[in-house]
Design an enzyme around this catalytic site. Structure first.
Site, PDB file in Angstrom:
ATOM      1  N   CYS A   1       0.861  -1.186   0.000  1.00  0.00           N
ATOM      2  CA  CYS A   1       0.000   0.000   0.000  1.00  0.00           C
ATOM      3  C   CYS A   1       0.897   1.236   0.000  1.00  0.00           C
ATOM      4  O   CYS A   1       2.116   1.125  -0.114  1.00  0.00           O
ATOM      5  CB  CYS A   1      -0.993  -0.006   1.161  1.00  0.00           C
TER       6      CYS A   1
ATOM      7  N   ARG B   1      -3.321  -0.463   5.546  1.00  0.00           N
ATOM      8  CA  ARG B   1      -3.862  -1.580   4.776  1.00  0.00           C
ATOM      9  C   ARG B   1      -2.909  -2.759   4.623  1.00  0.00           C
ATOM     10  O   ARG B   1      -3.289  -3.905   4.889  1.00  0.00           O
ATOM     11  CB  ARG B   1      -4.313  -1.109   3.387  1.00  0.00           C
TER      12      ARG B   1
ATOM     13  N   ASP C   1      -8.230   3.639   1.588  1.00  0.00           N
ATOM     14  CA  ASP C   1      -7.211   3.871   2.604  1.00  0.00           C
ATOM     15  C   ASP C   1      -7.883   4.471   3.837  1.00  0.00           C
ATOM     16  O   ASP C   1      -8.353   5.604   3.802  1.00  0.00           O
ATOM     17  CB  ASP C   1      -6.149   4.824   2.067  1.00  0.00           C
TER      18      ASP C   1
END
Length: 147
Positions: free
Chosen positions: A8, A14, A118
């Site tokens: 990420c 994440r 996100d």
């Protein structure tokens, strides 16, 4: 051994959540020895920072164990170390390709057909967690059917 690197932007929400969720899932089905699982960032923004406190809180709430995490950025040399780079969104794929220069072995894929939001920006860690669970469950099935 299947070597997986979740990817990420900052490697504090994440991708480390995905790393620890998958580690927990494969342990529950007695396949933890079949996988090496880690995570990385595509940016330098959070390098050497720990996992975000709200990401830890969500894992705690869901009884997902985790260890100390230190954010690390993808490096070109990582391409040969892992079998899959599992990205959270299209921009992660684009940035991973900038780092690797190419993906001749088609190792870079997205966890879901859609982008995983996100939670650093949305604040919705529950939605992100649910998307990660869906993607990881499907990934485990797909990888176990290949072997």
């Amino acid at each position: 051994m299947i070597r997986i690197c979740f990817v990420c932007l900052g490697n504090i929400c994440r991708s480390p959540m995905a790393e620890f969720i998958m580690k927990d899932q494969v342990k529950k089905i007695n396949l933890e020895n079949k996988y090496y699982i880690t995570s990385r960032a595509t940016s330098y923004e959070e390098i050497e920072n720990d996992m975000y406190i709200y990401a830890k809180e969500k894992l705690n709430e869901k009884n997902i164990p985790y260890t100390k995490h230190i954010s690390k950025r993808l490096e070109k040399k990582d391409y040969d170390k892992y079998d899959y780079f599992i990205c959270m969104e299209d921009s992660n794929i684009k940035n991973a390709l900038k780092i690797f220069k190419e993906d001749s072995q088609n190792k870079i894929i997205k966890l879901l057909d859609k982008d995983i939001d996100d939670p650093w920006y949305t604040g919705n860690f529950e939605k992100t967690f649910n998307d990660l669970i869906e993607g990881i469950d499907n990934l485990i099935i797909k990888l176990n059917n290949k072997s």
